[in-house]
Write a protein that holds these residues in place. Structure first.
Motif, PDB file in Angstrom:
ATOM      1  N   GLN A  82      -4.032   8.078 -12.833  1.00  0.00           N
ATOM      2  CA  GLN A  82      -3.811   7.005 -11.873  1.00  0.00           C
ATOM      3  C   GLN A  82      -4.400   5.689 -12.358  1.00  0.00           C
ATOM      4  O   GLN A  82      -5.211   5.643 -13.269  1.00  0.00           O
ATOM      5  CB  GLN A  82      -4.403   7.363 -10.512  1.00  0.00           C
ATOM      6  CG  GLN A  82      -3.574   8.328  -9.754  1.00  0.00           C
ATOM      7  CD  GLN A  82      -4.015   9.760  -9.976  1.00  0.00           C
ATOM      8  OE1 GLN A  82      -4.858  10.043 -10.808  1.00  0.00           O
ATOM      9  NE2 GLN A  82      -3.422  10.663  -9.236  1.00  0.00           N
ATOM     10  N   LYS A 129       0.280   3.445  -3.291  1.00  0.00           N
ATOM     11  CA  LYS A 129      -0.871   4.316  -3.049  1.00  0.00           C
ATOM     12  C   LYS A 129      -0.847   5.566  -3.927  1.00  0.00           C
ATOM     13  O   LYS A 129      -1.897   6.086  -4.276  1.00  0.00           O
ATOM     14  CB  LYS A 129      -0.980   4.691  -1.576  1.00  0.00           C
ATOM     15  CG  LYS A 129       0.154   5.545  -1.058  1.00  0.00           C
ATOM     16  CD  LYS A 129       0.032   5.746   0.443  1.00  0.00           C
ATOM     17  CE  LYS A 129       1.204   6.553   0.973  1.00  0.00           C
ATOM     18  NZ  LYS A 129       1.171   6.602   2.445  1.00  0.00           N
ATOM     19  N   SER A 130       0.320   6.007  -4.318  1.00  0.00           N
ATOM     20  CA  SER A 130       0.399   7.207  -5.167  1.00  0.00           C
ATOM     21  C   SER A 130      -0.199   6.969  -6.553  1.00  0.00           C
ATOM     22  O   SER A 130      -0.534   7.923  -7.255  1.00  0.00           O
ATOM     23  CB  SER A 130       1.846   7.679  -5.300  1.00  0.00           C
ATOM     24  OG  SER A 130       2.613   6.713  -5.996  1.00  0.00           O
ATOM     25  N   ASP A 167     -10.649  12.353  -7.410  1.00  0.00           N
ATOM     26  CA  ASP A 167      -9.365  12.536  -8.097  1.00  0.00           C
ATOM     27  C   ASP A 167      -9.561  12.467  -9.605  1.00  0.00           C
ATOM     28  O   ASP A 167     -10.431  11.785 -10.109  1.00  0.00           O
ATOM     29  CB  ASP A 167      -8.369  11.433  -7.713  1.00  0.00           C
ATOM     30  CG  ASP A 167      -7.775  11.636  -6.333  1.00  0.00           C
ATOM     31  OD1 ASP A 167      -8.024  12.695  -5.740  1.00  0.00           O
ATOM     32  OD2 ASP A 167      -7.066  10.738  -5.867  1.00  0.00           O
ATOM     33  N   LYS A 170      -8.850   2.679   2.611  1.00  0.00           N
ATOM     34  CA  LYS A 170      -8.609   4.104   2.379  1.00  0.00           C
ATOM     35  C   LYS A 170      -8.272   4.369   0.923  1.00  0.00           C
ATOM     36  O   LYS A 170      -8.715   5.353   0.337  1.00  0.00           O
ATOM     37  CB  LYS A 170      -7.472   4.586   3.278  1.00  0.00           C
ATOM     38  CG  LYS A 170      -7.079   6.042   3.043  1.00  0.00           C
ATOM     39  CD  LYS A 170      -5.961   6.472   3.961  1.00  0.00           C
ATOM     40  CE  LYS A 170      -5.578   7.908   3.684  1.00  0.00           C
ATOM     41  NZ  LYS A 170      -4.491   8.348   4.548  1.00  0.00           N
ATOM     42  N   TRP A 171      -7.472   3.501   0.323  1.00  0.00           N
ATOM     43  CA  TRP A 171      -7.004   3.709  -1.046  1.00  0.00           C
ATOM     44  C   TRP A 171      -7.815   2.910  -2.070  1.00  0.00           C
ATOM     45  O   TRP A 171      -7.511   2.953  -3.266  1.00  0.00           O
ATOM     46  CB  TRP A 171      -5.522   3.357  -1.143  1.00  0.00           C
ATOM     47  CG  TRP A 171      -4.716   4.334  -0.327  1.00  0.00           C
ATOM     48  CD1 TRP A 171      -4.205   4.121   0.919  1.00  0.00           C
ATOM     49  CD2 TRP A 171      -4.398   5.668  -0.689  1.00  0.00           C
ATOM     50  NE1 TRP A 171      -3.575   5.257   1.362  1.00  0.00           N
ATOM     51  CE2 TRP A 171      -3.679   6.227   0.385  1.00  0.00           C
ATOM     52  CE3 TRP A 171      -4.637   6.464  -1.809  1.00  0.00           C
ATOM     53  CZ2 TRP A 171      -3.208   7.539   0.379  1.00  0.00           C
ATOM     54  CZ3 TRP A 171      -4.157   7.758  -1.816  1.00  0.00           C
ATOM     55  CH2 TRP A 171      -3.452   8.283  -0.730  1.00  0.00           C
ATOM     56  N   VAL A 187       0.848  -1.195   0.000  1.00  0.00           N
ATOM     57  CA  VAL A 187       0.000   0.000   0.000  1.00  0.00           C
ATOM     58  C   VAL A 187       0.880   1.241   0.000  1.00  0.00           C
ATOM     59  O   VAL A 187       0.671   2.170  -0.802  1.00  0.00           O
ATOM     60  CB  VAL A 187      -0.965   0.023   1.204  1.00  0.00           C
ATOM     61  CG1 VAL A 187      -1.655   1.377   1.320  1.00  0.00           C
ATOM     62  CG2 VAL A 187      -2.000  -1.086   1.105  1.00  0.00           C
ATOM     63  N   CYS A 225      -3.013   5.218  -6.947  1.00  0.00           N
ATOM     64  CA  CYS A 225      -4.458   5.017  -6.763  1.00  0.00           C
ATOM     65  C   CYS A 225      -5.233   6.293  -7.038  1.00  0.00           C
ATOM     66  O   CYS A 225      -4.763   7.399  -6.792  1.00  0.00           O
ATOM     67  CB  CYS A 225      -4.760   4.568  -5.333  1.00  0.00           C
ATOM     68  SG  CYS A 225      -4.102   2.949  -4.950  1.00  0.00           S
ATOM     69  N   ARG A 226      -6.439   6.107  -7.495  1.00  0.00           N
ATOM     70  CA  ARG A 226      -7.359   7.221  -7.698  1.00  0.00           C
ATOM     71  C   ARG A 226      -8.367   7.190  -6.564  1.00  0.00           C
ATOM     72  O   ARG A 226      -9.052   6.201  -6.363  1.00  0.00           O
ATOM     73  CB  ARG A 226      -8.067   7.053  -9.037  1.00  0.00           C
ATOM     74  CG  ARG A 226      -8.922   8.233  -9.407  1.00  0.00           C
ATOM     75  CD  ARG A 226      -9.640   7.971 -10.701  1.00  0.00           C
ATOM     76  NE  ARG A 226      -8.691   7.499 -11.687  1.00  0.00           N
ATOM     77  CZ  ARG A 226      -8.601   7.954 -12.916  1.00  0.00           C
ATOM     78  NH1 ARG A 226      -9.417   8.868 -13.325  1.00  0.00           N
ATOM     79  NH2 ARG A 226      -7.731   7.469 -13.768  1.00  0.00           N
ATOM     80  N   ARG A 227      -8.426   8.276  -5.816  1.00  0.00           N
ATOM     81  CA  ARG A 227      -9.405   8.377  -4.736  1.00  0.00           C
ATOM     82  C   ARG A 227     -10.615   9.150  -5.229  1.00  0.00           C
ATOM     83  O   ARG A 227     -10.569   9.812  -6.251  1.00  0.00           O
ATOM     84  CB  ARG A 227      -8.772   9.065  -3.528  1.00  0.00           C
ATOM     85  CG  ARG A 227      -7.637   8.214  -2.944  1.00  0.00           C
ATOM     86  CD  ARG A 227      -6.979   8.869  -1.792  1.00  0.00           C
ATOM     87  NE  ARG A 227      -7.904   8.975  -0.686  1.00  0.00           N
ATOM     88  CZ  ARG A 227      -7.631   9.614   0.428  1.00  0.00           C
ATOM     89  NH1 ARG A 227      -6.468  10.195   0.591  1.00  0.00           N
ATOM     90  NH2 ARG A 227      -8.502   9.678   1.398  1.00  0.00           N
ATOM     91  N   SER A 230      -5.784   0.546   5.572  1.00  0.00           N
ATOM     92  CA  SER A 230      -5.014   1.153   4.477  1.00  0.00           C
ATOM     93  C   SER A 230      -5.589   0.787   3.113  1.00  0.00           C
ATOM     94  O   SER A 230      -5.724   1.639   2.232  1.00  0.00           O
ATOM     95  CB  SER A 230      -3.551   0.705   4.542  1.00  0.00           C
ATOM     96  OG  SER A 230      -2.937   1.188   5.699  1.00  0.00           O
ATOM     97  N   CYS A 231      -5.933  -0.476   2.930  1.00  0.00           N
ATOM     98  CA  CYS A 231      -6.506  -0.905   1.644  1.00  0.00           C
ATOM     99  C   CYS A 231      -7.852  -0.233   1.392  1.00  0.00           C
ATOM    100  O   CYS A 231      -8.138   0.187   0.270  1.00  0.00           O
ATOM    101  CB  CYS A 231      -6.637  -2.427   1.597  1.00  0.00           C
ATOM    102  SG  CYS A 231      -5.047  -3.272   1.452  1.00  0.00           S
TER     103      CYS A 231
END
Length: 178
Positions: free
Chosen positions: A142, A130-131, A138, A170-171, A126, A133-135, A167-168
């Protein structure tokens, strides 16, 4: 969803990967338990990579939605991590070369420590990806990131279970376990 054996699970994953690729470029991070008891399964999965990439290649040739991109934005990248008593990143940068992917999996060295730090590996992955990933909200290039954990143990670091789940989530990284 349950399937029959590692090979059946990998076949099911092919469907999941293609589904993700229809939406956006995808990174699949394979996290392999390095214990000696999994050598046969690693070999079976490595041999199944041909089918995964062939099926995804067929989709690419047919012009499926997930493949309608310019060549600089490769629709599927792969990263490989091994874990035992330590976590080892085998691909400093994600790759798309099938032969290289298979060679890396073949060359994973068994860890004889008897430890499987599965949640340390997930948390490390993660942090590493994580950088990409698209949240929510966003925009940009990504990727969808998904993890495939190959293990036969619950892990010796279960104190990190909740942290890795958090963490998983969140992203937005789904985790598949074989």
């Amino acid at each position: 969803q349950g399937t029959e054996g590692a090979v059946g699970a990998v076949d099911r994953l092919t469907f999941e990967i293609l589904k993700e690729m229809e939406e956006q470029p995808t990174l699949v991070v394979w996290l392999f338990d390095q214990s000696g008891s999994l050598q046969r399964q690693r070999r079976e999965i490595r041999d199944r990579f041909d089918r995964i990439y062939t099926e995804l290649g067929i989709a690419q040739d047919s012009g499926a939605k997930g493949f309608r991109r310019d060549d600089s934005d490769k629709p599927l990248l792969t990263s490989i991590i091994g874990f035992g008593s330590q976590v080892k990143l085998y691909t400093e940068e994600p790759i798309d070369d099938l032969n290289e992917i298979k060679q890396i999996v073949q060359d994973i060295e068994p860890d004889s420590s008897g430890e499987e730090k599965v949640f340390t590996a997930i948390t490390s992955a993660v942090d590493k990806y994580k950088s990409l990933c698209r949240r929510r909200g966003d925009r940009g290039p990504q990727r969808k990131v998904l993890f495939v954990v190959v293990t036969d143990e619950k892990g010796d670091d279960e104190n990190l279970l909740e942290n890795s789940i958090s963490s998983c989530r969140k992203w937005g990284i789904p985790v598949y376990v074989i």
